[in-house]
Design a protein around this motif. Structure first.
Motif, PDB file in Angstrom:
ATOM      1  N   SER A  38     -12.350  13.953 -22.162  1.00 14.67           N
ATOM      2  CA  SER A  38     -12.624  15.341 -22.541  1.00 14.67           C
ATOM      3  C   SER A  38     -13.099  16.176 -21.360  1.00 14.67           C
ATOM      4  O   SER A  38     -14.073  15.828 -20.691  1.00 14.67           O
ATOM      5  CB  SER A  38     -13.692  15.388 -23.639  1.00 14.67           C
ATOM      6  N   GLY A  39     -12.387  17.276 -21.111  1.00 11.62           N
ATOM      7  CA  GLY A  39     -12.788  18.208 -20.070  1.00 11.62           C
ATOM      8  C   GLY A  39     -12.482  17.761 -18.662  1.00 11.62           C
ATOM      9  O   GLY A  39     -12.789  18.469 -17.701  1.00 11.62           O
ATOM     10  N   LEU A  40     -11.851  16.584 -18.477  1.00 16.34           N
ATOM     11  CA  LEU A  40     -11.627  16.029 -17.145  1.00 16.34           C
ATOM     12  C   LEU A  40     -10.151  16.029 -16.749  1.00 16.34           C
ATOM     13  O   LEU A  40      -9.779  15.502 -15.709  1.00 16.34           O
ATOM     14  CB  LEU A  40     -12.180  14.594 -17.080  1.00 16.34           C
ATOM     15  N   GLY A  41      -9.328  16.647 -17.576  1.00 21.02           N
ATOM     16  CA  GLY A  41      -7.882  16.582 -17.376  1.00 21.02           C
ATOM     17  C   GLY A  41      -7.373  17.342 -16.173  1.00 21.02           C
ATOM     18  O   GLY A  41      -6.220  17.140 -15.754  1.00 21.02           O
ATOM     19  N   ASP A  42      -8.201  18.213 -15.559  1.00 24.05           N
ATOM     20  CA  ASP A  42      -7.726  19.017 -14.435  1.00 24.05           C
ATOM     21  C   ASP A  42      -7.351  18.184 -13.215  1.00 24.05           C
ATOM     22  O   ASP A  42      -6.634  18.666 -12.332  1.00 24.05           O
ATOM     23  CB  ASP A  42      -8.784  20.047 -14.031  1.00 24.05           C
ATOM     24  N   LEU A  43      -7.833  16.949 -13.143  1.00 24.52           N
ATOM     25  CA  LEU A  43      -7.451  16.083 -12.031  1.00 24.52           C
ATOM     26  C   LEU A  43      -5.940  15.934 -11.950  1.00 24.52           C
ATOM     27  O   LEU A  43      -5.376  15.793 -10.864  1.00 24.52           O
ATOM     28  CB  LEU A  43      -8.111  14.705 -12.175  1.00 24.52           C
ATOM     29  N   ALA A  44      -5.268  15.983 -13.103  1.00 24.74           N
ATOM     30  CA  ALA A  44      -3.811  15.843 -13.118  1.00 24.74           C
ATOM     31  C   ALA A  44      -3.127  16.954 -12.334  1.00 24.74           C
ATOM     32  O   ALA A  44      -2.004  16.775 -11.836  1.00 24.74           O
ATOM     33  CB  ALA A  44      -3.296  15.825 -14.554  1.00 24.74           C
ATOM     34  N   GLY A  68      -9.440  19.761 -25.311  1.00 22.85           N
ATOM     35  CA  GLY A  68      -9.748  19.170 -24.011  1.00 22.85           C
ATOM     36  C   GLY A  68      -8.813  18.042 -23.647  1.00 22.85           C
ATOM     37  O   GLY A  68      -8.968  17.434 -22.590  1.00 22.85           O
ATOM     38  N   HIS A  69      -7.828  17.738 -24.514  1.00 20.09           N
ATOM     39  CA  HIS A  69      -6.845  16.681 -24.263  1.00 20.09           C
ATOM     40  C   HIS A  69      -5.450  17.306 -24.327  1.00 20.09           C
ATOM     41  O   HIS A  69      -4.952  17.636 -25.404  1.00 20.09           O
ATOM     42  CB  HIS A  69      -6.974  15.558 -25.304  1.00 20.09           C
ATOM     43  N   LYS A  81      -0.414   7.959  -2.953  1.00 18.41           N
ATOM     44  CA  LYS A  81      -0.046   6.803  -3.778  1.00 18.41           C
ATOM     45  C   LYS A  81       0.628   7.256  -5.069  1.00 18.41           C
ATOM     46  O   LYS A  81       0.317   8.317  -5.610  1.00 18.41           O
ATOM     47  CB  LYS A  81      -1.276   5.955  -4.098  1.00 18.41           C
ATOM     48  N   SER A  82       1.544   6.421  -5.532  1.00 16.78           N
ATOM     49  CA  SER A  82       2.255   6.713  -6.766  1.00 16.78           C
ATOM     50  C   SER A  82       1.336   6.476  -7.956  1.00 16.78           C
ATOM     51  O   SER A  82       0.798   5.379  -8.116  1.00 16.78           O
ATOM     52  CB  SER A  82       3.507   5.833  -6.871  1.00 16.78           C
ATOM     53  N   VAL A  83       1.159   7.518  -8.781  1.00 20.53           N
ATOM     54  CA  VAL A  83       0.243   7.419  -9.915  1.00 20.53           C
ATOM     55  C   VAL A  83       0.910   7.944 -11.173  1.00 20.53           C
ATOM     56  O   VAL A  83       1.883   8.704 -11.117  1.00 20.53           O
ATOM     57  CB  VAL A  83      -1.058   8.225  -9.672  1.00 20.53           C
ATOM     58  N   ILE A  84       0.370   7.530 -12.306  1.00 21.99           N
ATOM     59  CA  ILE A  84       0.722   8.144 -13.580  1.00 21.99           C
ATOM     60  C   ILE A  84      -0.573   8.423 -14.329  1.00 21.99           C
ATOM     61  O   ILE A  84      -1.429   7.543 -14.468  1.00 21.99           O
ATOM     62  CB  ILE A  84       1.692   7.272 -14.410  1.00 21.99           C
ATOM     63  N   VAL A  85      -0.731   9.667 -14.741  1.00 23.82           N
ATOM     64  CA  VAL A  85      -1.983  10.143 -15.324  1.00 23.82           C
ATOM     65  C   VAL A  85      -1.772  10.459 -16.798  1.00 23.82           C
ATOM     66  O   VAL A  85      -0.804  11.132 -17.167  1.00 23.82           O
ATOM     67  CB  VAL A  85      -2.472  11.409 -14.588  1.00 23.82           C
ATOM     68  N   MET A  86      -2.667   9.963 -17.634  1.00 23.46           N
ATOM     69  CA  MET A  86      -2.701  10.380 -19.027  1.00 23.46           C
ATOM     70  C   MET A  86      -3.672  11.548 -19.140  1.00 23.46           C
ATOM     71  O   MET A  86      -4.885  11.377 -19.011  1.00 23.46           O
ATOM     72  CB  MET A  86      -3.143   9.235 -19.931  1.00 23.46           C
ATOM     73  N   GLN A  87      -3.130  12.737 -19.353  1.00 23.73           N
ATOM     74  CA  GLN A  87      -3.942  13.936 -19.487  1.00 23.73           C
ATOM     75  C   GLN A  87      -4.284  14.094 -20.964  1.00 23.73           C
ATOM     76  O   GLN A  87      -3.691  14.863 -21.704  1.00 23.73           O
ATOM     77  CB  GLN A  87      -3.166  15.142 -18.950  1.00 23.73           C
ATOM     78  N   GLY A  88      -5.284  13.324 -21.367  1.00 22.59           N
ATOM     79  CA  GLY A  88      -5.648  13.231 -22.773  1.00 22.59           C
ATOM     80  C   GLY A  88      -5.353  11.859 -23.337  1.00 22.59           C
ATOM     81  O   GLY A  88      -4.428  11.178 -22.896  1.00 22.59           O
ATOM     82  N   ASN A 267     -16.659  20.268 -17.578  1.00 20.21           N
ATOM     83  CA  ASN A 267     -16.004  21.230 -16.685  1.00 20.21           C
ATOM     84  C   ASN A 267     -16.843  21.498 -15.437  1.00 20.21           C
ATOM     85  O   ASN A 267     -16.308  21.600 -14.329  1.00 20.21           O
ATOM     86  CB  ASN A 267     -15.739  22.544 -17.421  1.00 20.21           C
ATOM     87  N   ARG A 268     -18.158  21.601 -15.601  1.00 23.21           N
ATOM     88  CA  ARG A 268     -19.034  21.857 -14.446  1.00 23.21           C
ATOM     89  C   ARG A 268     -19.103  20.655 -13.516  1.00 23.21           C
ATOM     90  O   ARG A 268     -19.330  20.805 -12.315  1.00 23.21           O
ATOM     91  CB  ARG A 268     -20.442  22.213 -14.928  1.00 23.21           C
ATOM     92  N   THR A 269     -18.898  19.465 -14.068  1.00 21.69           N
ATOM     93  CA  THR A 269     -19.008  18.230 -13.283  1.00 21.69           C
ATOM     94  C   THR A 269     -17.700  17.881 -12.582  1.00 21.69           C
ATOM     95  O   THR A 269     -17.667  17.015 -11.712  1.00 21.69           O
ATOM     96  CB  THR A 269     -19.435  17.065 -14.219  1.00 21.69           C
ATOM     97  N   LYS A 270     -16.623  18.566 -12.952  1.00 18.45           N
ATOM     98  CA  LYS A 270     -15.290  18.211 -12.454  1.00 18.45           C
ATOM     99  C   LYS A 270     -15.169  18.105 -10.937  1.00 18.45           C
ATOM    100  O   LYS A 270     -14.517  17.178 -10.445  1.00 18.45           O
ATOM    101  CB  LYS A 270     -14.247  19.185 -12.999  1.00 18.45           C
TER     102      LYS A 270
END
Length: 287
Positions: A38-44, A68-69, A81-88, A267-270
């Motif tokens: 939750s709230g951390l998806g911006d890394l994608a 948030g997902h 590096k090759s990555v795959i991200v689950m945004q939610g 969001n503030r901790t992102k």
């Protein structure tokens, strides 16, 4: 005994989902997988040359229904590096069977992922913590009342009785601590480490329940992660777990809480969360 859904076994469903995702990746084989809470998806959004695949397009995937997902895969490169991200992600409290909740973990494994970074938003029960801290998960206590491995075991995925003595990689935690010390990001507070208590939700816990969990040895509490980690260890994935402490869940001092407040603190901790994960991706060794 073999359980089938729509005429397909669980293993066959995994393989159909994998086949579809592979058709979209153009031959790339990501070694690093990330599940963002939750709230951390911006890394994608930091992933270069992204290929975005909504969960709704993937065969047999559930739908993410929580604010948030975003509900999509983002594949590409991060820190070279090759990555795959689950945004939610999916949650037990959304009404999905635990095997459905962890379905994506097995899909990631079959795609070639070796290292899995699992993140979440959590309430801090350790009085040393503060809202906005990051906590490495050293271990967990499963309080969901369920386990994704109940039922028939597919030996192609993992053994019937998987070892959980090191559910969260000690080597990965040591690396994350070193990197956090080098970054000295955000407000400069120490990277915490502790035990995560996974509950079913969706109601937040009562003061007495939180006091009980703290006395059992819990440092943080949340509604995800535990099932995913059990599945990850079942299929041989190494795991780094990171909790964003979004609120203090101390039973004797509990204050009212909303999901919007949780997302706001996440969001503030992102910024420091993103820098730590990027550094980890850059430094971790995969084949």
């Amino acid at each position: 005994m073999t359980v089938t859904v729509g005429g397909l076994t669980y293993l066959e469903q995994i393989r159909e989902a994998v086949s579809y995702i592979q058709s979209r990746l153009g031959g790339s084989s990501p070694k690093l997988g990330l599940i963002l809470g939750s709230g951390l998806g911006d890394l994608a959004e930091r992933v270069a040359d992204p290929v975005t695949i909504p969960y709704s397009e993937v065969p047999h995937f559930p739908v993410s229904t929580v604010e948030g997902h975003a509900g999509q895969f983002v594949a590409g490169t991060l820190e070279g590096k090759s990555v795959i991200v689950m945004q939610g992600r999916f949650h037990y409290y959304e009404g999905y069977a635990m095997r459905k909740v962890v379905f994506p973990v097995y899909v990631l494994k079959e795609l070639g992922v070796e290292c899995l970074v699992i993140t979440n938003a959590a309430g801090g029960m350790n009085r040393v913590f503060q809202a906005g801290d990051l906590m490495l998960i050293a271990d967990h206590i499963n309080m969901t009342g369920d386990n994704p491995l109940i039922g028939p075991n597919h030996s192609e995925l993992g053994v019937r009785f998987p070892d959980m003595s090191e559910a969260y990689s000690k080597l990965y935690r040591e690396l994350a601590h070193r990197l956090a010390g080098e970054l000295e990001a955000g407000d400069g507070r120490k990277l915490q480490e502790g035990v995560y208590c996974g509950i079913s939700g969706p109601a937040y816990m009562t003061p007495s329940e939180l006091t009980m969990l703290a006395r059992l040895g819990g440092d943080a509490v949340g509604m995800s992660t535990v099932g995913e980690v059990i599945a990850a260890r079942h299929c041989g994935l190494s795991v780094l777990g990171i909790s964003c402490i979004t609120d203090m869940a101390v039973g004797e001092e509990l204050e009212p809480l909303t999901h919007e407040q949780v997302v706001a603190v996440a969001n503030r901790t992102k910024p420091k969360f993103i820098e730590l994960v990027k550094a980890f991706v850059r430094e971790v060794e995969v084949s």
